[in-house]
Design an enzyme around this catalytic site. Structure first.
Site, PDB file in Angstrom:
ATOM      1  CB  ALA A  26      -0.987  -0.082   1.171  1.00 49.22           C
ATOM      2  N   GLY A  29       1.931   1.520  -3.393  1.00 45.65           N
ATOM      3  CA  GLY A  29       0.973   1.870  -4.337  1.00 45.65           C
ATOM      4  C   GLY A  29       0.541   3.038  -4.209  1.00 45.65           C
ATOM      5  CG  ASP A  30      -0.396   7.000  -0.964  1.00 43.47           C
ATOM      6  OD1 ASP A  30      -1.527   7.202  -1.352  1.00 43.47           O
ATOM      7  OD2 ASP A  30       0.464   7.630  -0.410  1.00 43.47           O
ATOM      8  CB  ALA A  31       4.309   6.580  -4.160  1.00 40.60           C
ATOM      9  CD  GLU A  34       0.035  12.348  -4.304  1.00 41.04           C
ATOM     10  OE1 GLU A  34       0.391  13.768  -4.429  1.00 41.04           O
ATOM     11  OE2 GLU A  34       0.081  11.831  -3.270  1.00 41.04           O
TER      12      GLU A  34
END
Length: 134
Positions: A26, A29-31, A34
């Site tokens: 995660a 994945g967040d980076a 975005e």
């Protein structure tokens, strides 16, 4: 020209990726999510405040949960399993958010992180299903 591929630091084998925690998936994945959203809104050129406003609207947990619901019909069994791992790892949520929304957002980030490391072409294909508002 040599280009650094950060994915080369992590073996792309399914076994190795299973050893990574859902929180680690995660996190990356967040980076990646975005960066995808920022790139999407790059054209046509705008003032930086407008970029920020558009991107923030898409990276909020509530919007990520909506995006997850859009993608679910296109996911295979292995990808659905990754979603479950991500959902089950999200035990705490910010006070402003419903826990279920937070779990869904974390699940999406986990899936994106997994696919970024395992199958970037599949990730690109799935992200193409997202409907991004302007």
């Amino acid at each position: 020209m040599l280009v650094f591929d950060p994915r080369s630091l992590v073996s792309g084998s399914a076994t190795d990726l299973q050893r990574l925690s859902p929180a680690a998936l995660a996190y990356i994945g967040d980076a990646v999510y975005e960066l995808y959203i920022r790139t999407y809104y790059l054209m046509p050129p705008k003032r930086s405040g407008l970029y920020h406003q558009a991107v923030v609207g898409q990276v909020r947990a509530e919007r990520q949960a909506e995006h997850l619901q859009t993608l679910i019909p296109y996911l295979n069994e292995q990808e659905l399993d990754i979603l479950k791992r991500g959902r089950n790892s999200a035990t705490r949520s910010p006070k402003r958010l419903d826990r279920q929304i937070y779990q869904q957002a974390t699940s999406l980030e986990t899936l994106i992180g997994y696919l970024y490391l395992r199958d970037p072409c599949r990730l690109t294909h799935l992200l193409g299903y997202l409907i991004l508002d302007e």
